[in-house]
Write a protein that holds these residues in place. Structure first.
Motif, PDB file in Angstrom:
ATOM      1  N   PRO A 141       0.557  -1.259   0.042  1.00  0.00           N
ATOM      2  CA  PRO A 141      -0.111   0.001   0.057  1.00  0.00           C
ATOM      3  C   PRO A 141       1.065   1.345   0.541  1.00  0.00           C
ATOM      4  O   PRO A 141       1.022   1.744  -1.233  1.00  0.00           O
ATOM      5  N   GLU A 142       2.039   1.138   0.602  1.00  0.00           N
ATOM      6  CA  GLU A 142       2.905   2.604   1.096  1.00  0.00           C
ATOM      7  C   GLU A 142       3.381   2.895  -0.642  1.00  0.00           C
ATOM      8  O   GLU A 142       3.151   3.982  -1.285  1.00  0.00           O
ATOM      9  N   HIS A 143       3.452   1.472  -1.239  1.00  0.00           N
ATOM     10  CA  HIS A 143       4.462   1.876  -2.587  1.00  0.00           C
ATOM     11  C   HIS A 143       3.371   2.365  -3.856  1.00  0.00           C
ATOM     12  O   HIS A 143       3.476   3.290  -4.491  1.00  0.00           O
TER      13      HIS A 143
ATOM     14  N   ALA B 252      -9.371   1.622  -3.632  1.00  0.00           N
ATOM     15  CA  ALA B 252      -8.007   1.023  -4.226  1.00  0.00           C
ATOM     16  C   ALA B 252      -7.072  -0.650  -4.250  1.00  0.00           C
ATOM     17  O   ALA B 252      -6.437  -1.514  -4.447  1.00  0.00           O
ATOM     18  N   LEU B 253      -6.889  -0.441  -2.764  1.00  0.00           N
ATOM     19  CA  LEU B 253      -6.770  -1.335  -1.534  1.00  0.00           C
ATOM     20  C   LEU B 253      -7.549  -3.119  -2.106  1.00  0.00           C
ATOM     21  O   LEU B 253      -7.048  -4.153  -2.158  1.00  0.00           O
ATOM     22  N   ALA B 254      -8.971  -2.798  -2.852  1.00  0.00           N
ATOM     23  CA  ALA B 254      -9.592  -3.790  -3.092  1.00  0.00           C
ATOM     24  C   ALA B 254      -9.285  -4.652  -4.725  1.00  0.00           C
ATOM     25  O   ALA B 254      -9.333  -5.670  -4.578  1.00  0.00           O
TER      26      ALA B 254
ATOM     27  N   GLY C 193      -3.761  -4.790   4.229  1.00  0.00           N
ATOM     28  CA  GLY C 193      -3.400  -3.844   4.805  1.00  0.00           C
ATOM     29  C   GLY C 193      -3.671  -2.342   4.265  1.00  0.00           C
ATOM     30  O   GLY C 193      -4.141  -2.171   3.008  1.00  0.00           O
ATOM     31  N   THR C 194      -3.634  -0.833   5.377  1.00  0.00           N
ATOM     32  CA  THR C 194      -4.100   0.159   4.600  1.00  0.00           C
ATOM     33  C   THR C 194      -2.438   1.113   4.667  1.00  0.00           C
ATOM     34  O   THR C 194      -1.311   0.632   5.429  1.00  0.00           O
ATOM     35  N   THR C 195      -1.882   1.849   4.236  1.00  0.00           N
ATOM     36  CA  THR C 195      -0.922   3.117   4.843  1.00  0.00           C
ATOM     37  C   THR C 195      -1.613   3.051   5.955  1.00  0.00           C
ATOM     38  O   THR C 195      -2.656   3.675   6.936  1.00  0.00           O
TER      39      THR C 195
END
Lengths: 100, 993
Positions: B538-540, B561-563, B577-579
Motif C-alpha cells: 500500500p505505501e508503494h 484501491a486496496l480491494a 492492509g492500509t497505509t
C-alpha cells in the motif's frame, strides 16, 4: 507534549527548550581527561524507549528539569528539578529541599 | 440540466432569504444556508470542474468533505482561495466563484486533449519518459507538465484577512457531531465534565439525515436540534461547528481549523485550534463508498446518500430520471426515501438477488424497475450522464456475464457501502483492522487516550451508533471521576438492515476510464500497472500512483484501491492492509498555521529606550536578533558608506556616542560568584579588584568559543556580566545549567538585567572632557579612573555606572543607567557634546572601528573557531580549570594548520566582500582551492583602504602574502594583502591615554 514542571505544573513543551540526554555522565569541570570529555560531548546513543532528558523551563520558572519520557511512544513519565532542588514539588508539604 | 430545486424540503435553507453569487461570470441564485454545491445543483449546473490530469469534465459527487471533484477557486484578488470544496463552502451574497484547470473555458477546455493521449499518461509516465536526452532534462520539462496538470492557483498578493490561534482545554473532546458524537457529548456534558464537541460541517447531525427513524418521538432532525439545544445551554460544553480536526498528536493534543462564516468583518477568517484533552471520543462516522466502473466520474454520477442529503438539507434533487446502483440494504431505504419525495427513480441495479422488502415495496409502487443480479458497467455521456449501461452479474464468480442494456438516465446514484473514517484513529493508534461487516477498515488499538464510537467502529445503523455514543461517553467520564447519569432513549422504525455484498469494482474491457481516485485522476488500470511494476504494498502503491495523496486524502478511494490490489494479488483485503494515515486529514491554510505571527508581528521587536530618537534622527535601523539597532545616521546625500566613514572619523578625531543598551547584562551575586565566574570564563575573575572590569571569554563544553564580554566587579560578592547582543539568552541558560547540574553546591544567584539598564558608549579623544561636563561624583583623570576602571556617579539626579572600556581603540567609556533614563543620558551627552561635534554612530562605524583594531565578534566567533584560531591565547588561563578547557587543548584545535585570524588590505581599491573565499589563483577561472574566508570588512578611514578580517589556513605565518578574495556569485576576484589583524594603534596608546 506536556511536561509536568515540579514548580509550575503541567505545561506545554513550547515553554521549554531541550538540553539533551541527561544520562550522560559529565566529567567535573576540573577533570582534564580529554577522552572522558570527548565521550560526554560527542557520544550519543539513540535509545528506544525510556529516556531521561534535560529540559529548561525558559518561559516559566527557569529551572532545569530532568524529564523522563519514552522516545518511542513520546509518553512523559515525570519530571524532577535538576541539582539541589531535585526533590522539590510545588504544593507538596515538605521541609523545603534545595540550597540552604 | 439535471438538478433542480424541489418545492418543499430543505431543513438548512431559508427560502425567504435569496442570495446571488457568480460562477464563471454567470449569476447563480440560491438561498441562505446553501453550499456552493447545492446552489449549483439547484441551478442545473452539472459540470463544475476539470480534473487534475486529464481535464475530464467533473460534477458534484458528494455532499461533504469527501468531495473529490467539485473544487473551485473562490474570492478575488488578494482574497483568492483555490481548491475549495463546493460541498463544504457556504454560498454567500456576491461571492465570486471560478472553475479551475480549464482554458479557455470549462466547457471548451483545450487541456482536455490530454485525454486523447491518456493511453500514454499512466502512473509514472512523466518520470519514465522525460528523463533524457541529457542530464537535468526533467528540469526543462517539469514546468510545462506542471502547468498542464494542476489545481487552482494561489494569489501572490498578501492575505488581507486575520487568522487566530485558540487553545481548547477540556476533559473530553468529542470529534464528530453525528448521532454517536451527539450522544457521547450529551453523556459527558450531563456529568459536568468540560466537553468540546467539534464537527467539520456547518451543522451537527452527520449522517442521521439519511435515516427515517424517530428518536424519542422526534424525527432525526428534531432529535439533533433538541440534543444541540441541550448541549448549548450547558456551561461546561463548547460547540464548535465548521471545525475540521486534522491531526492527532502526542499527549492527546489535536489540531483543527475553524472556518468562520462570511459576513462578519470583525471576525477572523479562520481560527486554528489546538485541543488539549484528557480523553478523546472519536465519532468521525463513515463515508459512502463509490463503486469503480467505466465513466464513474461523469457529471451526474453521485453518491446516493449525498443525493438524499441534498434533498433533506437543501431541497435540491440531483436529477429527473434517476438510476440507483447499490450493493446494500441501506441504499434501498435511501432510494425509497428519494422516491417518496417525488423524485423519479427509473431503476435500481443491485448485484444481489433482492433488496429489503419494505423499501422494495415503496419503490415498486413508485414505478422503479429492479435489476437485481445486475451491475452498472458504464456511465455514458461525457459532460453529463445520458445513459447507464448495465449487465448481468455472477456474484459467485465476481464477473459480468451476458449482454449489456442501456437505461436512459440523467443521474446515476451509487452506493458501494460505507467506509469508516479511521484517519484520526490511525494517526494515534495501531493500524486499522479489516471489518467484514462494512468491507472496510475500522480503528485499531489506541495509542493515546481515545475511544471510538458509532459508525467509525462499523456500527452503521442509527440505533447502534447512538447506543455506542452514549456508552462510550459514560465510560469516558467515569474513567475521569465524574458521575455519569443513566441515559435512555427510544428509536422507532429505524433502518435496521445491514445486508451488504462486498463489491468495489466492475472490471471493464471497454474504452471508458474507471477512476479510483478522482481528485488525482488515478484509474483502476493504474493500480494494476503499479502491481505489475512491483509497487503492490500500500505505501508503494500510494507513492507510485499518488493515490490518496490529494487534498481529500483518499476519503472515497483508499478502500477501493486496496480491494483492487487485493483482488489482483489473490489475497484478502485484510492482509493487504492500509497505509499509515498522517496529518493533515483536511487541508490547512498557511494563514491558519501562521495566525497573527505575520508582518510586524512575525516575532517580538525589541527596542532600546533611545529607539525613537534614532528613528527621528533618520537612522537606518537594522535587526540584530530581535533587537533594532541604528546602522548609520545618514545625512542628506550620503550613502551608507559615506555615513559610516564620517561617523568613524568623528570617533577617531573628537568624540562619538553609540547606543549599547542591547548588550546582554547578567547580575551575578553570591558568596561563590567569583568561584563561579572562574569556572565559566577562560580567564580569572576572582583576582579582579572591586571597581575593575575584565574582558572574558566563554567556551562551550567542546572547547569552541561561545561568547565574550566584559564583567565588572561591583562588590566582593557581586559582578555585572555583559554578553554579546545575540547570545544574551543563551549565556543565561548556560550559566543556569552550570548551577543546576554541574555545581549545585555553589551559592550564586543570576538575574537578567538586559532590559533594565540602558547603555551608551562614549569614544574618542574628547570622551573624557565630555563626561567630565555631565557626570558628577567621578574623577575622570587617568589615575582616578584608569583603563578598565568602574565607578558609580550621577548624571543630574540619575544614578549611573561608568566603566572605562574601549571597543574602538580610542579613549572610551560605557555609561549605564536605568532604562527609563536612557533617553535623558543620550540627549544630555549630545547637547553637552556640541562643542566637540559629538557624533552619534551606528553599527557600521562600530564595525569598521573594531576591524581596524582587530577585535573579533560573532562574525569570527561563529561556533567553529577556538581561542587559538583568533589569537586569544593570552586569555586562556593555564593556572586554573574552566568549562571547555580539556577539549580546547586537544590537538585538532591547536593545529597550526587551522584557519586562523588575519587582516586583509584591498590592493585594487575595491571592497572585499564578507564571505569571499581566499585563493591563490589570480585568474577567476583558475582560482585553486579555498584556503580561507573573509569574515568581516569595511572601509578604514585610518588606513584609507578597504580592509577585512579573515580566517586563513596558517594565517599568522603568511603576513605579506598576496591572495585573491574570490566571490564568483558577484563576479568579484580582487587581490588582497595578508597582514596582522590589528590595523590601527597596535600598542593601544590611544585607549590607555
Amino acid at each position: 507534549m506536556l511536561i509536568p514542571c515540579p514548580v509550575c505544573g503541567l505545561r506545554d513543551s513550547g515553554e521549554f527548550t531541550t538540553g539533551g540526554d541527561a544520562s550522560i555522565v559529565r566529567p567535573a569541570f576540573d577533570d582534564g581527561d580529554e577522552a572522558a570529555w570527548a565521550a560526554a560531548v560527542y557520544d550519543r546513543s539513540n535509545p528506544l524507549g525510556a529516556h531521561e532528558e534535560y529540559w529548561h523551563h525558559v518561559h516559566g520558572c527557569r529551572h532545569w528539569l530532568i524529564v523522563a519520557r519514552d522516545t518511542q511512544t513520546h509518553a512523559v513519565f515525570g519530571a524532577r528539578l535538576a541539582g539541589a532542588w531535585a526533590g522539590y514539588q510545588s504544593g507538596a508539604p515538605s521541609d523545603k529541599p534545595g540550597p540552604d | 440540466m439535471a438538478g433542480y430545486r424541489l418545492a418543499g424540503g430543505g431543513g438548512r435553507v431559508d427560502r425567504s432569504k435569496v442570495l446571488r453569487f457568480r460562477f464563471d461570470g454567470e449569476t447563480i441564485t440560491g438561498f441562505a444556508g446553501d453550499t456552493i454545491a447545492s446552489a449549483l445543483l439547484a441551478s442545473g449546473r452539472l459540470m463544475v470542474a476539470r480534473s487534475f490530469k486529464y481535464h475530464r469534465p467533473r460534477g458534484v459527487f458528494s455532499a461533504g468533505s469527501e468531495e473529490p471533484n467539485a473544487l473551485v477557486t473562490i474570492g478575488e484578488a488578494a482574497r483568492t482561495t483555490p481548491n475549495v470544496q463546493t460541498t463544504m463552502a457556504e454560498a454567500s451574497e456576491g461571492l465570486v466563484v471560478r472553475s479551475q484547470n480549464a482554458w479557455p473555458s470549462l466547457n471548451n477546455d483545450f487541456g482536455a486533449l490530454t485525454g486523447l493521449l491518456s493511453p500514454f499518461l499512466a502512473a509514472g509516465f512523466y518520470y519514465k519518459t522525460f528523463i533524457g536526452p541529457f542530464r537535468g532534462a526533467w528540469m526543462l520539462y517539469e514546468p510545462i507538465i506542471r502547468r498542464a496538470a494542476g489545481m487552482g492557483a494561489a494569489t501572490r498578493e498578501p492575505d488581507p484577512d486575520r487568522y487566530e490561534h485558540a487553545h481548547g482545554f477540556c476533559d473530553v473532546l468529542v470529534v464528530g457531531g453525528g448521532p454517536a458524537g451527539l450522544a457521547a457529548a450529551l453523556a459527558a456534558g450531563r456529568s459536568g465534565a468540560r466537553v468540546i464537541l467539534v464537527d467539520e460541517n456547518a451543522e451537527f447531525g452527520g449522517a442521521s439525515v439519511l435515516d427515517t427513524a424517530t428518536i424519542d418521538g422526534s424525527d432525526t432532525a428534531g432529535w439533533v436540534r433538541s440534543a444541540v439545544a441541550e448541549l448549548a445551554v450547558l456551561q461546561n460544553v463548547r460547540l464548535l461547528r465548521r471545525t475540521a480536526v486534522y491531526g492527532y498528536y502526542d499527549g492527546n493534543v489535536l489540531a483543527g481549523t475553524e472556518r468562520l462564516p462570511a459576513g462578519d468583518a470583525a471576525a477572523p477568517r479562520e481560527r486554528h485550534w489546538r485541543f488539549q484533552a484528557r480523553q478523546v471520543i472519536l465519532a468521525t462516522g463513515a463515508m459512502e463508498r463509490p463503486i469503480v466502473f467505466a465513466g464513474n466520474d461523469t457529471p451526474g454520477v453521485m453518491l446516493l446518500g449525498a443525493a438524499l442529503a441534498y434533498v433533506r438539507h437543501y431541497g435540491v434533487a440531483a436529477g429527473r430520471a434517476v438510476t440507483v446502483f447499490a450493493n446494500n440494504d441501506a441504499a434501498w431505504h435511501q432510494a425509497a426515501a428519494l422516491a417518496e419525495t417525488g423524485i423519479t427513480i427509473k431503476a435500481i441495479i443491485d448485484p444481489r438477488d433482492a433488496g429489503p422488502e419494505d423499501s422494495a415495496k415503496t419503490l415498486r409502487a413508485a414505478g422503479t424497475v429492479f435489476y437485481t443480479g445486475h451491475v452498472v458497467t458504464a456511465a455514458e455521456g461525457g459532460k453529463a450522464v445520458s445513459g447507464v449501461v448495465i449487465a448481468q452479474f455472477d456474484s459467485t464468480a465476481g464477473n459480468v456475464s451476458g449482454g449489456a442494456t442501456t437505461i436512459d438516465s440523467d443521474s446515476l446514484l451509487v452506493s458501494g457501502g460505507w467506509t469508516p473514517n479511521v484517519n484520526l484513529a490511525s494517526q494515534a493508534g495501531e493500524p486499522p483492522v479489516f471489518d467484514s461487516g462494512t468491507g472496510a477498515f475500522i480503528p485499531g488499538t489506541p495509542r493515546e487516550a481515545w475511544a471510538a464510537a458509532g459508525a467509525m467502529t462499523g456500527k452503521l445503523a442509527l440505533q447502534s451508533a447512538i447506543e455506542s455514543g452514549f456508552e462510550v461517553g459514560v465510560e469516558t467520564v467515569k474513567s475521569l471521576g465524574f458521575n455519569a447519569l443513566p441515559t435512555t432513549f427510544t428509536v422507532e422504525n429505524p433502518n435496521q438492515e445491514v445486508g451488504f455484498l462486498p463489491l468495489y469494482e466492475i472490471p471493464s474491457n471497454g474504452p471508458g476510464k474507471a477512476f479510483v481516485d478522482m481528485q488525482h485522476d488515478v484509474k483502476a488500470s493504474d493500480v494494476r500497472l503499479a502491481r505489475r511494476e512491483g509497487f503492490s504494498a500500500p505505501e508503494h502503491l500510494k507513492r507510485y500512483t499518488t493515490l490518496g495523496m490529494a487534498a481529500d486524502q483518499g476519503r472515497t478511494s483508499n478502500v477501493n484501491a486496496l480491494a483492487i490490489m487485493a483482488a489482483e494479488e489473490g489475497r484478502p483485503i485484510a492482509e493487504v492492509g492500509t497505509t499509515r494515515f498522517r496529518p493533515p486529514y483536511s487541508p490547512v491554510t498557511f494563514g491558519a498555521i501562521v495566525g497573527r505571527a505575520t508582518g510586524k508581528h512575525f516575532q517580538p521587536v525589541r527596542r532600546t529606550p533611545m529607539h525613537d530618537w534614532h528613528e527621528k534622527a533618520g537612522a537606518d535601523m537594522i535587526n540584530v536578533g530581535q533587537w533594532q539597532r541604528p546602522r548609520v545616521y545618514r545625512r542628506p546625500g550620503e550613502s551608507v558608506e559615506d555615513a559610516y566613514i564620517r561617523e568613524a572619523r568623528a570617533v577617531r578625531n573628537s568624540v562619538g556616542i553609540t547606543d549599547v543598551s542591547t548588550l546582554g547584562k547578567i547580575d551575578v551575586q553570591g558568596p561563590d560568584a567569583a568561584t563561579f565566574l572562574d569556572r565559566v570564563y577562560t580567564n580569572t575573575f576572582s583576582t579582579l579588584p572591586v571597581g575593575k572590569a575584565r574582558y572574558g571569554l566563554m567556551l562551550r563544553d567542546d572547547g569552541f568559543l561561545y561568547d565574550d564580554g566584559t564583567t565588572w566587579r561591583l562588590t566582593e560578592t557581586r559582578y555585572l556580566m555583559t554578553t554579546t547582543t545575540g547570545n544574551a539568552a543563551g549565556v543565561m541558560a548556560l550559566l543556569e545549567f552550570g548551577l543546576a547540574v554541574d555545581w549545585p553546591d555553589l551559592k550564586v544567584a543570576l538575574t537578567s538585567l538586559t532590559e533594565q539598564w540602558a547603555g551608551v558608549a562614549i569614544a574618542g579623544p574628547q570622551a573624557r572632557a565630555l563626561l567630565t561636563k555631565v557626570i558628577t561624583d567621578i574623577d575622570f583623570s587617568d589615575k582616578a579612573l584608569p583603563f578598565m576602571g568602574v565607578r558609580t556617579g550621577r548624571l543630574g539626579d540619575v544614578d549611573v555606572l561608568v566603566s572605562r572600556l574601549s571597543f574602538s581603540g580610542e579613549l572610551a567609556y560605557e555609561v549605564y543607567c536605568g532604562a527609563d533614563f536612557g533617553l535623558v543620558l543620550w540627549t544630555t551627552l549630545l547637547e553637552a557634546g556640541e562643542e566637540f561635534d559629538c557624533t552619534p554612530y551606528g553599527l557600521e562605524a562600530l564595525g569598521t572601528l573594531r576591524i581596524e583594531k582587530g577585535h573579533v565578534i560573532h562574525d569570527e566567533m561563529d561556533g567553529r573557531t577556538g581561542v587559538h584560531d583568533l589569537g586569544l591565547e593570552k586569555m586562556f588561563s593555564k593556572k586554573k580549570d574552566f568549562v571547555g578547557k580539556p577539549m580546547a587543548l586537544r590537538a585538532a584545535l591547536t593545529d597550526p594548520g587551522r584557519k586562523r585570524l588575519v587582516g586583509l588590505k584591498s590592493l585594487d581599491g575595491k571592497p572585499i566582500r564578507a564571505g569571499a573565499q581566499l585563493v591563490t589563483g589570480s585568474d577567476p577561472n583558475l582560482p585553486g582551492g579555498s584556503q580561507g574566508q573573509v569574515t568581516s570588512m569595511g572601509y578604514s578611514p585610518a588606513v584609507e583602504a578597504y580592509i577585512a578580517l579573515a580566517l586563513l589556513e596558517r594565517g599568522p605565518e603568511r603576513h605579506g602574502e598576496t591572495l585573491y578574495a574570490a566571490d564568483p556569485v558577484r563576479g568579484l576576484h580582487g587581490p588582497v594583502k595578508v597582514c596582522a589583524p590589528c590595523f590601527y594603534d597596535p600598542d593601544g596608546s590611544r585607549m590607555h591615554g
